[in-house]
Design a protein around this motif. Sequence first.
Motif, PDB file in Angstrom:
ATOM      1  N   GLU A  42      45.154  28.428  60.651  1.00 33.16           N
ATOM      2  CA  GLU A  42      45.382  29.485  61.324  1.00 33.16           C
ATOM      3  C   GLU A  42      44.762  30.818  60.634  1.00 33.16           C
ATOM      4  O   GLU A  42      44.339  30.732  59.407  1.00 33.16           O
ATOM      5  CB  GLU A  42      47.007  29.776  61.186  1.00 33.16           C
ATOM      6  N   PRO A  43      44.467  31.866  61.210  1.00 29.34           N
ATOM      7  CA  PRO A  43      43.706  32.980  60.747  1.00 29.34           C
ATOM      8  C   PRO A  43      44.246  33.526  59.468  1.00 29.34           C
ATOM      9  O   PRO A  43      45.705  33.460  59.467  1.00 29.34           O
ATOM     10  CB  PRO A  43      43.785  34.096  61.611  1.00 29.34           C
ATOM     11  N   TYR A  44      43.624  33.469  58.360  1.00 31.35           N
ATOM     12  CA  TYR A  44      44.244  34.010  57.017  1.00 31.35           C
ATOM     13  C   TYR A  44      44.531  35.655  57.007  1.00 31.35           C
ATOM     14  O   TYR A  44      43.527  36.299  57.261  1.00 31.35           O
ATOM     15  CB  TYR A  44      43.214  33.881  55.849  1.00 31.35           C
ATOM     16  N   THR A  45      45.729  36.146  57.103  1.00 29.49           N
ATOM     17  CA  THR A  45      46.026  37.357  57.002  1.00 29.49           C
ATOM     18  C   THR A  45      46.433  38.035  55.699  1.00 29.49           C
ATOM     19  O   THR A  45      46.955  39.085  55.741  1.00 29.49           O
ATOM     20  CB  THR A  45      47.253  37.702  58.242  1.00 29.49           C
ATOM     21  N   GLY A  46      46.363  37.256  54.773  1.00 28.02           N
ATOM     22  CA  GLY A  46      47.032  37.825  53.540  1.00 28.02           C
ATOM     23  C   GLY A  46      48.245  37.130  53.029  1.00 28.02           C
ATOM     24  O   GLY A  46      48.804  36.046  53.897  1.00 28.02           O
ATOM     25  N   CYS A  64      39.208  34.063  60.464  1.00 26.22           N
ATOM     26  CA  CYS A  64      38.936  32.915  59.540  1.00 26.22           C
ATOM     27  C   CYS A  64      40.168  32.454  58.988  1.00 26.22           C
ATOM     28  O   CYS A  64      41.073  33.050  58.610  1.00 26.22           O
ATOM     29  CB  CYS A  64      38.036  33.478  58.307  1.00 26.22           C
ATOM     30  N   GLY A  65      40.361  31.264  58.761  1.00 27.56           N
ATOM     31  CA  GLY A  65      41.502  30.626  58.081  1.00 27.56           C
ATOM     32  C   GLY A  65      41.409  30.181  56.701  1.00 27.56           C
ATOM     33  O   GLY A  65      42.395  29.437  55.964  1.00 27.56           O
ATOM     34  N   THR A  66      40.357  30.633  56.093  1.00 27.05           N
ATOM     35  CA  THR A  66      40.039  30.344  54.499  1.00 27.05           C
ATOM     36  C   THR A  66      40.197  31.516  53.646  1.00 27.05           C
ATOM     37  O   THR A  66      39.732  32.617  53.907  1.00 27.05           O
ATOM     38  CB  THR A  66      38.680  29.790  54.185  1.00 27.05           C
ATOM     39  N   CYS A  67      41.115  31.665  52.704  1.00 22.30           N
ATOM     40  CA  CYS A  67      41.512  32.709  51.914  1.00 22.30           C
ATOM     41  C   CYS A  67      40.146  32.687  50.857  1.00 22.30           C
ATOM     42  O   CYS A  67      39.456  31.789  50.748  1.00 22.30           O
ATOM     43  CB  CYS A  67      42.771  32.418  51.078  1.00 22.30           C
ATOM     44  N   HIS A  99      34.850  39.885  50.137  1.00 28.49           N
ATOM     45  CA  HIS A  99      33.859  40.508  49.590  1.00 28.49           C
ATOM     46  C   HIS A  99      32.501  39.420  49.511  1.00 28.49           C
ATOM     47  O   HIS A  99      32.583  38.443  50.185  1.00 28.49           O
ATOM     48  CB  HIS A  99      34.190  40.720  47.999  1.00 28.49           C
ATOM     49  N   GLY A 100      31.459  39.950  49.041  1.00 32.26           N
ATOM     50  CA  GLY A 100      30.273  39.278  49.114  1.00 32.26           C
ATOM     51  C   GLY A 100      29.833  39.153  50.673  1.00 32.26           C
ATOM     52  O   GLY A 100      29.800  39.993  51.400  1.00 32.26           O
ATOM     53  N   GLY A 101      29.316  37.917  50.945  1.00 25.71           N
ATOM     54  CA  GLY A 101      28.913  37.904  52.439  1.00 25.71           C
ATOM     55  C   GLY A 101      30.191  38.005  53.450  1.00 25.71           C
ATOM     56  O   GLY A 101      29.784  38.306  54.555  1.00 25.71           O
ATOM     57  N   CYS A 102      31.313  37.618  53.002  1.00 22.79           N
ATOM     58  CA  CYS A 102      32.504  37.541  53.859  1.00 22.79           C
ATOM     59  C   CYS A 102      32.965  39.087  54.110  1.00 22.79           C
ATOM     60  O   CYS A 102      33.429  39.181  55.357  1.00 22.79           O
ATOM     61  CB  CYS A 102      33.657  37.191  53.440  1.00 22.79           C
ATOM     62  N   VAL A 112      47.723  42.909  40.475  1.00 23.48           N
ATOM     63  CA  VAL A 112      46.042  43.697  40.539  1.00 23.48           C
ATOM     64  C   VAL A 112      45.126  42.575  40.540  1.00 23.48           C
ATOM     65  O   VAL A 112      44.219  42.592  41.581  1.00 23.48           O
ATOM     66  CB  VAL A 112      45.864  44.513  39.314  1.00 23.48           C
ATOM     67  N   ILE A 113      45.387  41.450  39.863  1.00 23.18           N
ATOM     68  CA  ILE A 113      44.393  40.303  39.985  1.00 23.18           C
ATOM     69  C   ILE A 113      44.403  39.697  41.576  1.00 23.18           C
ATOM     70  O   ILE A 113      43.322  39.269  42.134  1.00 23.18           O
ATOM     71  CB  ILE A 113      44.850  39.275  39.194  1.00 23.18           C
ATOM     72  N   GLY A 114      45.587  39.643  42.091  1.00 25.69           N
ATOM     73  CA  GLY A 114      45.479  39.174  43.407  1.00 25.69           C
ATOM     74  C   GLY A 114      45.006  40.094  44.482  1.00 25.69           C
ATOM     75  O   GLY A 114      44.030  39.509  45.320  1.00 25.69           O
ATOM     76  N   ASP A 115      44.819  41.369  44.397  1.00 26.93           N
ATOM     77  CA  ASP A 115      44.502  42.101  45.292  1.00 26.93           C
ATOM     78  C   ASP A 115      42.980  41.960  45.107  1.00 26.93           C
ATOM     79  O   ASP A 115      42.140  41.886  46.124  1.00 26.93           O
ATOM     80  CB  ASP A 115      44.664  43.628  45.027  1.00 26.93           C
ATOM     81  N   ARG A 116      42.410  41.682  43.826  1.00 22.75           N
ATOM     82  CA  ARG A 116      40.942  41.736  43.786  1.00 22.75           C
ATOM     83  C   ARG A 116      40.339  40.376  44.179  1.00 22.75           C
ATOM     84  O   ARG A 116      39.442  40.059  44.795  1.00 22.75           O
ATOM     85  CB  ARG A 116      40.372  41.790  42.159  1.00 22.75           C
ATOM     86  N   LEU A 117      41.145  39.194  43.901  1.00 20.38           N
ATOM     87  CA  LEU A 117      40.824  37.927  44.595  1.00 20.38           C
ATOM     88  C   LEU A 117      40.716  37.776  45.837  1.00 20.38           C
ATOM     89  O   LEU A 117      40.096  36.537  46.195  1.00 20.38           O
ATOM     90  CB  LEU A 117      41.446  36.765  43.479  1.00 20.38           C
ATOM     91  N   THR A 118      41.885  38.327  46.430  1.00 20.07           N
ATOM     92  CA  THR A 118      42.168  37.928  47.751  1.00 20.07           C
ATOM     93  C   THR A 118      41.242  38.949  48.799  1.00 20.07           C
ATOM     94  O   THR A 118      41.286  38.388  49.977  1.00 20.07           O
ATOM     95  CB  THR A 118      43.535  37.878  48.109  1.00 20.07           C
ATOM     96  N   THR A 119      40.639  39.624  48.283  1.00 19.19           N
ATOM     97  CA  THR A 119      40.075  40.765  49.290  1.00 19.19           C
ATOM     98  C   THR A 119      38.521  40.022  49.537  1.00 19.19           C
ATOM     99  O   THR A 119      37.964  39.829  48.869  1.00 19.19           O
ATOM    100  CB  THR A 119      39.813  42.040  48.553  1.00 19.19           C
TER     101      THR A 119
END
Length: 379
Positions: free
Chosen positions: A276-280, A343-346, A331-334, A322-329
């Motif tokens: 299922e789409p990853y929504t956070g 997308c269903g991949t966190c 970034h890069g090509g995405c 704060v770490i979670g906000d950075r890691l789950t946002t």
Amino acid sequence: MTYQLIASPYPDGHLVVSPGREGGIKLGVNKYAELRDAAFADPVPDWLAVAAHALWGVDVAGKAAGDTIRVRPDTPYGYARASYELNLGCNYDCEHCYLGEKLFAGMEWPDRERLLDIMAKAGVLWLQLTGGEPLIDPLFAETLAYAHDLGMMIQISSNGSRLHQQKTLDLLRTYRPYRLTLSLYGATEESYDGMTRSRGAFKRFTRGLEAAHEAGLKMRINIVVNRHNAHERDEMTAIADRFGIPSFEYTNITPTIHGTGEVLPSQANEVLRRHEPYTGCNAGITHFHSDPHGMASICKVGREAQVNLLEEGVEGLRKLAVIGDRLTTRHGGCSGCTLQKSCGTCMPLANLYRQAQAPLETYCQHGSSGPLSAKGGES
């Protein structure tokens, strides 16, 4: 001491739960305060006795509150759940295992006790004990008993290879988990033993499953599908159904926690599934993970940044949001990908796939719609 009921803070309120049983009773502030302030010899309030009997069939009417209810103090941290890898060692050598090399490396008792105390102060009510294989850990019994005494509801994730042993069953009867989650790797000796690379594994699992069912332990079966057993999916489901145990099917093989891809060839491509789409999620906010050394991360996957709980104590957990906000946002090509909403991949898992140089079709929507764009539109 074993309690029949636990009253605990929970995000946005309070709950009463019962060790070894599912479900809970929501409490208002006044009801929680009544339980917190009750004298040791006061009887369990009638309203709670009626509710507990209706939900769980638990008879606490007229019993002393101090002997019956474990009242956990309020906490400013708001963590409801945590998972704890006792030890990465395992008695199986599954080629699909996301842990990669499985080393026996856990903490001695004083540090474990401190870690569990920190979890309790953080408000953790539901605790998953995992590994590796937790039941082979030399301090598993002490860890389970102490977490239980702290008023935690325990879920144990296991391969089931030790459940037929009487000392294990006696321990789990005394400190009943609310759920015992067993991984199933095949419906026959050939597939199961082949997948675990352990002779006799299927027989041990079957004996353990029967023994745990006879002991009345609450269970769920995770059916792990790979190239060795994909042809037995229906038969594996039938094993769970025969015991009346709910089951869930895992079909997608992920890279190791180190971002290596040696496990990926075990993927059965014909069962690869889009999620299922990853929504956070609330990783690092209402739940967290601890490795065998007390290093906390937002979850089992997002280990890129960790907090040493033994050095920083419960206050260190405040860094995880704060770490979670950075890691789950994204970034890069995405970050510029036009398909990211479906997308269903966190992001932490996508990063592991990238590090492992996994085929796009295993984790990216672009894998089935053509090559990446010039901007690297990975999802």
